[in-house]
Every structure is written in structure tokens, then in C-alpha cells.
Design a protein around this motif. Structure first.
Motif, PDB file in Angstrom:
ATOM      1  N   LYS A 235       0.836  -6.892   2.386  1.00 24.69           N
ATOM      2  CA  LYS A 235      -0.278  -5.820   1.806  1.00 24.69           C
ATOM      3  C   LYS A 235      -0.815  -5.127   2.959  1.00 24.69           C
ATOM      4  CE  LYS A 235      -0.162  -7.541  -2.584  1.00 24.69           C
ATOM      5  NZ  LYS A 235       0.578  -6.793  -3.644  1.00 24.69           N
ATOM      6  N   GLN A 237      -4.219  -2.865   3.888  1.00 26.06           N
ATOM      7  CA  GLN A 237      -5.244  -2.198   3.460  1.00 26.06           C
ATOM      8  C   GLN A 237      -6.095  -1.507   4.588  1.00 26.06           C
ATOM      9  OE1 GLN A 237      -6.462  -5.498   0.532  1.00 26.06           O
ATOM     10  NE2 GLN A 237      -5.675  -6.460   2.324  1.00 26.06           N
ATOM     11  N   THR A 258      -9.289  -2.025  -0.330  1.00 25.67           N
ATOM     12  CA  THR A 258      -8.123  -3.224  -0.683  1.00 25.67           C
ATOM     13  C   THR A 258      -7.206  -2.571  -1.664  1.00 25.67           C
ATOM     14  OG1 THR A 258      -9.673  -4.153  -2.291  1.00 25.67           O
ATOM     15  CG2 THR A 258      -9.954  -5.069  -0.228  1.00 25.67           C
ATOM     16  N   VAL A 259      -6.050  -3.485  -1.769  1.00 22.11           N
ATOM     17  CA  VAL A 259      -5.103  -2.985  -2.570  1.00 22.11           C
ATOM     18  C   VAL A 259      -5.428  -2.996  -3.925  1.00 22.11           C
ATOM     19  CG1 VAL A 259      -3.086  -3.547  -0.999  1.00 22.11           C
ATOM     20  CG2 VAL A 259      -3.936  -5.293  -2.556  1.00 22.11           C
TER      21      VAL A 259
END
Length: 318
Positions: A235, A237, A258-259
Motif C-alpha cells: 500500500k 499512503q 491512509t488507503v
């Protein structure tokens, strides 16, 4: 903002890398488009920071060219005022506006080791730019942490000195590490790398263990702030770091954006920051990515659906 999905258009596959500023009483966004061959750079305009209209491509590929920047031209920053809470307007040096960009040598998605270039204009419409003949910073002259390529530059002027923040990778194949470095100049042409680079480093086993990239450096009252993104190979971020002297930086331990949840625009990546203040509210633009879905207007090569979106520091009034 999303890519056009029109075959042959500069943004056929995706849009990326927003840089938002104020100019001539309007908001502008410089951004790049990817068409399968490489990057080109465009401008969009807005009156409210939420609704955007494509204006023009300002840095184009030279299909028949042989120069170092013929295949890709990814503009990422134009010299602007430093104040995080200010108007976000461009500023001139020697009567000109100055733009930084990077270029990869090959066709395809970020193929080869990128170099950093500089362009200038006296055109108040910002549509016509003159590129400096040679790159201003190249990986071949760097340290091992940056030998794989340089990109996503941020240009700051403070007390007569220019600061060029950039992220770089240690190799251009396999699983590389990206970190953020700094070079300084008095004339924009001759640059000296900071001896203690990288100024922002990855943290093992953390949310930013693979990349600490895409610096956006602004002045926040009596300190400097750097927005950046971290990546752990799963991910991406958005994070933040602060500095008292612009050289030594302290990262926050957790991401600030955040995602998103499954299916949201930023399900996979929330990265590549550009921040501007309007009416006391911070608008944090970034590139969002998620897996493709039926009905998407574009599909990047990974595959993924990539778009430009925004988060704000306070709820916006209807």
C-alpha cells in the motif's frame, strides 16, 4: 480528475502527479498523462479546486527527437511561494517562472533511469516553456542509493538559495528502494548534493519500508513541513515530516492519509501529494489507485484505475 481513455490522447491510460497553485486569480493544476509510450505534462484550471477543466499540454514528447528528454517529460513543480498557509502563487526569479521535470529514456512505463531537467517561461499564460538543453541532475553522478534514477522533484527558494528535493531509487529493476534527497544551488544551473543524503529514509518493517517519495516542501509558520508518500510494497499512503533547518527531518510515525476501503478510489494507493490552502482549509491533492472495475474510463498498464483526488483539513460547506 481521470484520464480521457481516448486512444492516442496523452492521458489515454492515466493521469498522475498533481501540482496545484494559484495564478492570475484562478487555480491551476499541472499534471502528467500516460499514453502507453510515456509521460507528457498538461495544465488544468479551476475556480473552486473541485471542478477542473483541461487547458493544454505544455510539455510534449518529441516523436522524432534524440535528446535526453525526447521520450518523456513529467513536470512536477513550478517555483512558488513557500507559505503553506499562503496564496500558493508562483514566483519569478530573474523575471522568469521556473519548472522542474524528469525524463525517462525509454518507451513504456518509466523505462530506464530518469534524469532531472529545468524549463522556464516569461509567458503569463504558462503555455509555452523553454527547456534547458542539458539535465541539471543525473543518477550517474550520485551515490548508490540514487543510481537507479531521479524523479518527482520539488523546487524551493529560501534566503537566496535554491533547494531541490527529489526522490531516487537504488536500482531500476526488481524490487528497489526509493528515498528522498536534496541538492542546493545559487543559480539553478549548478547543483551540489547534500552530503548527508538521503534526508528522508525508509523505516524497516513500517508502512514506509520501501519508498519515502514525492516530496512537497512548504513553510509552516516557524518550521518546514514535507508531505510525502510511503510504500511497503503493498500500500502507498501519505506521510509528513518536519524540519527546523530544511536539512534535518523528523518523520511522523504514522501516515496522515491512509488507503481507502475496498472499491474506493484509493483502495491501493493514496500517494504523490500537492497541498494548497484556500479560505483557511488545506486541500491535499494526491493520486489515487485501485483495481479496475467495469465502466472505468481508463485502465493503466498494471492494471489499475488511477485518478487525481483531494482530501481537506475541514469539511467543505455545501
Amino acid at each position: 480528475m481521470v484520464g480521457s481513455g481516448v486512444e492516442g490522447a496523452f492521458d489515454y491510460h492515466a493521469v498522475d502527479c498533481p501540482f496545484v497553485f494559484r495564478h492570475n486569480e484562478r487555480f491551476y493544476m499541472m499534471y502528467v498523462g500516460f499514453d502507453g509510450k510515456g509521460y507528457q505534462t498538461a495544465l488544468a484550471v479551476s475556480d473552486d479546486l473541485l471542478h477542473w477543466e483541461h487547458l493544454a499540454i505544455i510539455l510534449k514528447r518529441d516523436e522524432n527527437g534524440s535528446k535526453w528528454d525526447s521520450r518523456n517529460v513529467a513536470g512536477t513543480w513550478i517555483l512558488r511561494d513557500n507559505d503553506l498557509h499562503g496564496a500558493g502563487t508562483l514566483k519569478k526569479w530573474n523575471g522568469k517562472y521556473w519548472l522542474t521535470y524528469h525524463s525517462y529514456p525509454g518507451d513504456g512505463y518509466e523505462e530506464g533511469s530518469a534524469k532531472i531537467g529545468l524549463a522556464w517561461t516569461e509567458d503569463e499564460t504558462l503555455l509555452t516553456w523553454n527547456r534547458i538543453e542539458e539535465p541539471i541532475l543525473v543518477p550517474e553522478n550520485g551515490e548508490p542509493w540514487e543510481i537507479g534514477g531521479l524523479y518527482k522533484e520539488c523546487l524551493v527558494e529560501h534566503d537566496g538559495l535554491f533547494y531541490l528535493f527529489y526522490n531516487a531509487k537504488n536500482q531500476n529493476h526488481g524490487r528497489w528502494i526509493e528515498q528522498t534527497g536534496l541538492a542546493t544551488s545559487t543559480d539553478l544551473m549548478q547543483w551540489k548534493r547534500y552530503e548527508h543524503n538521503p534526508v528522508i529514509q525508509v523505516t524497516s518493517d513500517a508502512w514506509d519500508s520501501g519508498f519515502v517519495s514525492d516530496p512537497c516542501v512548504l513553510r509552516d509558520h516557524d518550521q518546514w513541513v514535507m508531505f510525502y508518500f510511503g510504500y511497503n510494497y503493498k500500500k502507498a499512503q501519505e506521510g509528513i515530516a518536519v524540519s527546523q533547518d530544511i536539512y534535518s527531518w523528523t518523520k511522523s510515525s504514522e501516515p496522515i492519509i491512509t488507503v481507502g476501503a475496498v472499491g474506493e478510489l484509493d483502495e491501493t494507493y493514496a500517494h504523490k501529494p500537492s497541498v494548497i490552502t484556500h479560505n483557511g482549509v488545506l486541500y491535499h491533492f494526491y493520486t489515487a489507485s485501485r483495481p479496475p472495475q467495469p465502466g472505468d474510463s481508463t485502465c493503466n498498464t498494471f492494471p489499475e484505475f488511477r485518478s487525481i483526488t483531494v482530501a481537506t483539513s475541514a469539511a467543505l460547506k455545501e
